[in-house]
Design an enzyme around this catalytic site. Structure first.
Site, PDB file in Angstrom:
ATOM      1  N   SER A  21       0.869  -1.180   0.000  1.00 16.94           N
ATOM      2  CA  SER A  21       0.000   0.000   0.000  1.00 16.94           C
ATOM      3  C   SER A  21       0.903   1.226   0.000  1.00 16.94           C
ATOM      4  O   SER A  21       2.096   1.131   0.308  1.00 16.94           O
ATOM      5  CB  SER A  21      -0.820  -0.023   1.298  1.00 16.94           C
ATOM      6  OG  SER A  21      -1.447   1.219   1.520  1.00 16.94           O
TER       7      SER A  21
ATOM      8  N   TYR B  55      -1.576  -0.645  10.454  1.00 14.61           N
ATOM      9  CA  TYR B  55      -1.661  -0.969   9.012  1.00 14.61           C
ATOM     10  C   TYR B  55      -0.345  -0.566   8.335  1.00 14.61           C
ATOM     11  O   TYR B  55       0.228  -1.330   7.550  1.00 14.61           O
ATOM     12  CB  TYR B  55      -2.847  -0.228   8.406  1.00 14.61           C
ATOM     13  CG  TYR B  55      -3.155  -0.555   6.961  1.00 14.61           C
ATOM     14  CD1 TYR B  55      -3.810  -1.730   6.611  1.00 14.61           C
ATOM     15  CD2 TYR B  55      -2.818   0.334   5.937  1.00 14.61           C
ATOM     16  CE1 TYR B  55      -4.127  -2.017   5.271  1.00 14.61           C
ATOM     17  CE2 TYR B  55      -3.130   0.059   4.609  1.00 14.61           C
ATOM     18  CZ  TYR B  55      -3.790  -1.114   4.283  1.00 14.61           C
ATOM     19  OH  TYR B  55      -4.102  -1.386   2.963  1.00 14.61           O
TER      20      TYR B  55
HETATM   21  N1  LIG Z   1      -8.679  -0.417  -1.312  1.00 14.04           N
HETATM   22  C1  LIG Z   1      -7.630   0.321  -1.024  1.00 14.04           C
HETATM   23  O1  LIG Z   1      -7.715   1.557  -0.940  1.00 14.04           O
HETATM   24  C2  LIG Z   1      -6.283  -0.315  -0.809  1.00 14.04           C
HETATM   25  C3  LIG Z   1      -5.146   0.498  -0.930  1.00 14.04           C
HETATM   26  C4  LIG Z   1      -3.895  -0.077  -0.748  1.00 14.04           C
HETATM   27  C5  LIG Z   1      -3.781  -1.426  -0.471  1.00 14.04           C
HETATM   28  N2  LIG Z   1      -4.908  -2.196  -0.346  1.00 14.04           N
HETATM   29  C6  LIG Z   1      -4.723  -3.618  -0.054  1.00 14.04           C
HETATM   30  O2  LIG Z   1      -5.281  -4.372  -1.120  1.00 14.04           O
HETATM   31  C7  LIG Z   1      -5.616  -5.677  -0.648  1.00 14.04           C
HETATM   32  C8  LIG Z   1      -7.016  -6.012  -1.108  1.00 14.04           C
HETATM   33  O3  LIG Z   1      -7.909  -5.106  -0.496  1.00 14.04           O
HETATM   34  P1  LIG Z   1      -9.263  -4.600  -1.178  1.00 14.04           P
HETATM   35  O4  LIG Z   1      -9.203  -3.117  -1.190  1.00 14.04           O
HETATM   36  O5  LIG Z   1      -9.541  -5.355  -2.414  1.00 14.04           O
HETATM   37  O6  LIG Z   1     -10.282  -4.963   0.007  1.00 14.04           O
HETATM   38  P2  LIG Z   1     -11.490  -5.973   0.107  1.00 14.04           P
HETATM   39  O7  LIG Z   1     -11.947  -5.885   1.516  1.00 14.04           O
HETATM   40  O8  LIG Z   1     -12.460  -5.734  -0.979  1.00 14.04           O
HETATM   41  O9  LIG Z   1     -10.807  -7.393  -0.163  1.00 14.04           O
HETATM   42  C9  LIG Z   1      -9.990  -8.036   0.768  1.00 14.04           C
HETATM   43  C10 LIG Z   1     -10.347  -9.514   0.772  1.00 14.04           C
HETATM   44  O10 LIG Z   1      -9.465 -10.187   1.685  1.00 14.04           O
HETATM   45  C11 LIG Z   1     -10.232 -11.106   2.439  1.00 14.04           C
HETATM   46  N3  LIG Z   1      -9.586 -11.355   3.722  1.00 14.04           N
HETATM   47  C12 LIG Z   1      -9.368 -10.445   4.703  1.00 14.04           C
HETATM   48  N4  LIG Z   1      -8.758 -11.027   5.751  1.00 14.04           N
HETATM   49  C13 LIG Z   1      -8.612 -12.342   5.422  1.00 14.04           C
HETATM   50  C14 LIG Z   1      -8.063 -13.470   6.102  1.00 14.04           C
HETATM   51  N5  LIG Z   1      -7.559 -13.360   7.339  1.00 14.04           N
HETATM   52  N6  LIG Z   1      -8.066 -14.654   5.483  1.00 14.04           N
HETATM   53  C15 LIG Z   1      -8.598 -14.782   4.241  1.00 14.04           C
HETATM   54  N7  LIG Z   1      -9.141 -13.765   3.556  1.00 14.04           N
HETATM   55  C16 LIG Z   1      -9.133 -12.563   4.134  1.00 14.04           C
HETATM   56  C17 LIG Z   1     -11.589 -10.422   2.632  1.00 14.04           C
HETATM   57  O11 LIG Z   1     -12.610 -11.357   2.960  1.00 14.04           O
HETATM   58  C18 LIG Z   1     -11.778  -9.753   1.284  1.00 14.04           C
HETATM   59  O12 LIG Z   1     -12.473 -10.579   0.369  1.00 14.04           O
HETATM   60  C19 LIG Z   1      -5.438  -5.627   0.872  1.00 14.04           C
HETATM   61  O13 LIG Z   1      -4.211  -6.227   1.215  1.00 14.04           O
HETATM   62  C20 LIG Z   1      -5.418  -4.149   1.174  1.00 14.04           C
HETATM   63  O14 LIG Z   1      -4.712  -3.856   2.361  1.00 14.04           O
HETATM   64  C21 LIG Z   1      -6.151  -1.670  -0.524  1.00 14.04           C
END
Ligand SMILES: NC(=O)c1ccc[n+]([C@@H]2O[C@H](COP(=O)([O-])OP(=O)(O)OC[C@H]3O[C@@H](n4cnc5c(N)ncnc54)[C@H](O)[C@@H]3O)[C@@H](O)[C@H]2O)c1
Length: 259
Positions: free
Chosen positions: A146, A159
């Protein structure tokens, strides 16, 4: 198909595939010919992603579990090898956001869960994925960090710590495994409109459009990202034609890191 986008015969493992980046990436790789091992602890969402990818022509194994448990990472890699005979690509994407608050109010359970899911989930994923890829002498891994992994994260210290660690693991794996032809990179997105950011249960009383406008205020492009803008870069990083990029943490951030 242009070889930059051709994933036919590739086997890709994606964690966090029920939602957001993971779901969208699974569908993009399915469209381009990959077979998939998909994981998430949200069984309902995972089943929907599996169905979508199968409709697009992919063979899919979907397994539910908690990525914080090492045994689950091991099980996912075994599923790839048992069902498809190999593992070409792994995307350690599953992650959670913490309840926001200042560092002086950081509590132990929040920090532990961040490190368990967002850091150990990646570390154990790498451990088991690299064992198979080392034997193959080929592979590509993408860890989802991130912008919080590159700079300070006001109100999100746990985080930020967990996502910085993902970059440390990425660089270490890239240096250890470069000689065996396994590439390991990280992507560092800015805020993106996924359920993690838009989730009304996290901000039940907030107007999401207003919240997202506020998040975007400091960004040169004055908006947060759309899911496909991050996922398109993921596809490029994982492309079989991208064979020399190794050990970098790539910001995809509308210019934030240029400021
Ligand atoms: N959306 C943003 O702004 C953003 C920015 C930077 C990084 N990220 C990172 O991107 C990645 C994906 O996030 P996203 O935005 O698609 O969010 P999201 O919540 O849509 O998807 C995350 C998925 O991970 C699954 N998950 C969470 N904890 C889990 C666990 N312990 N075991 C198995 N599955 C688990 C959730 O059920 C969900 O389906 C994450 O690592 C997040 O930190 C997101």
């Amino acid at each position: 198909m242009d070889n930059l986008l051709d994933f036919s015969e590739k086997v890709a493992l994606i964690t966090g595939a029920a939602s957001g980046f993971g779901k969208s990436l699974a569908e993009e790789l399915a469209k381009r010919g990959a077979n998939l091992v998909l994981a998430d602890f949200n069984e309902e969402g995972l089943t929907l992603t599996k169905q979508d990818c199968e409709t697009l022509g992919s063979k899919v194994i979907a397994l539910t579990g908690d990525i914080a448990e090492e045994a689950h990472s091991e099980e996912l890699v075994k599923a790839a090898v048992d069902n498809f005979g190999k593992l070409d690509i792994a995307v350690n994407n599953a992650g959670i956001a913490p309840k926001l608050g200042p560092l002086v109010h950081l509590d132990g359970p929040t920090l532990s869960r961040q490190l368990d899911v967002n850091t150990k989930g990646v570390a154990f994923g790498l451990k088991h994925q690299l064992r198979v890829m080392a034997a193959q002498k080929e592979g590509a891994i993408l860890n989802v960090s991130s912008m919080a992994g590159l700079g300070g994260t006001p109100m999100g210290s746990s985080y930020g710590a967990a996502k910085h660690a993902v970059i440390g693991l990425t660089k270490t794996a890239a240096v250890e495994c470069g000689p065996i032809n396994v590439r390991v990179n990280a992507i560092c997105p800015f805020f993106t409109s996924t359920p993690m950011v838009d989730n009304p249960t996290m901000n039940p009383n907030d107007n999401i459009e207003e919240v997202n406008k506020n998040l975007a205020r400091g960004c040169p492009m004055k908006r947060i990202a759309r899911v496909e803008e991050i996922v398109n870069v993921m596809v490029m990083i994982l492309s079989p034609a991208n064979s020399y990029m190794n050990g970098i943490a790539i910001p995809v951030d509308g210019g934030m890191s240029a400021m």
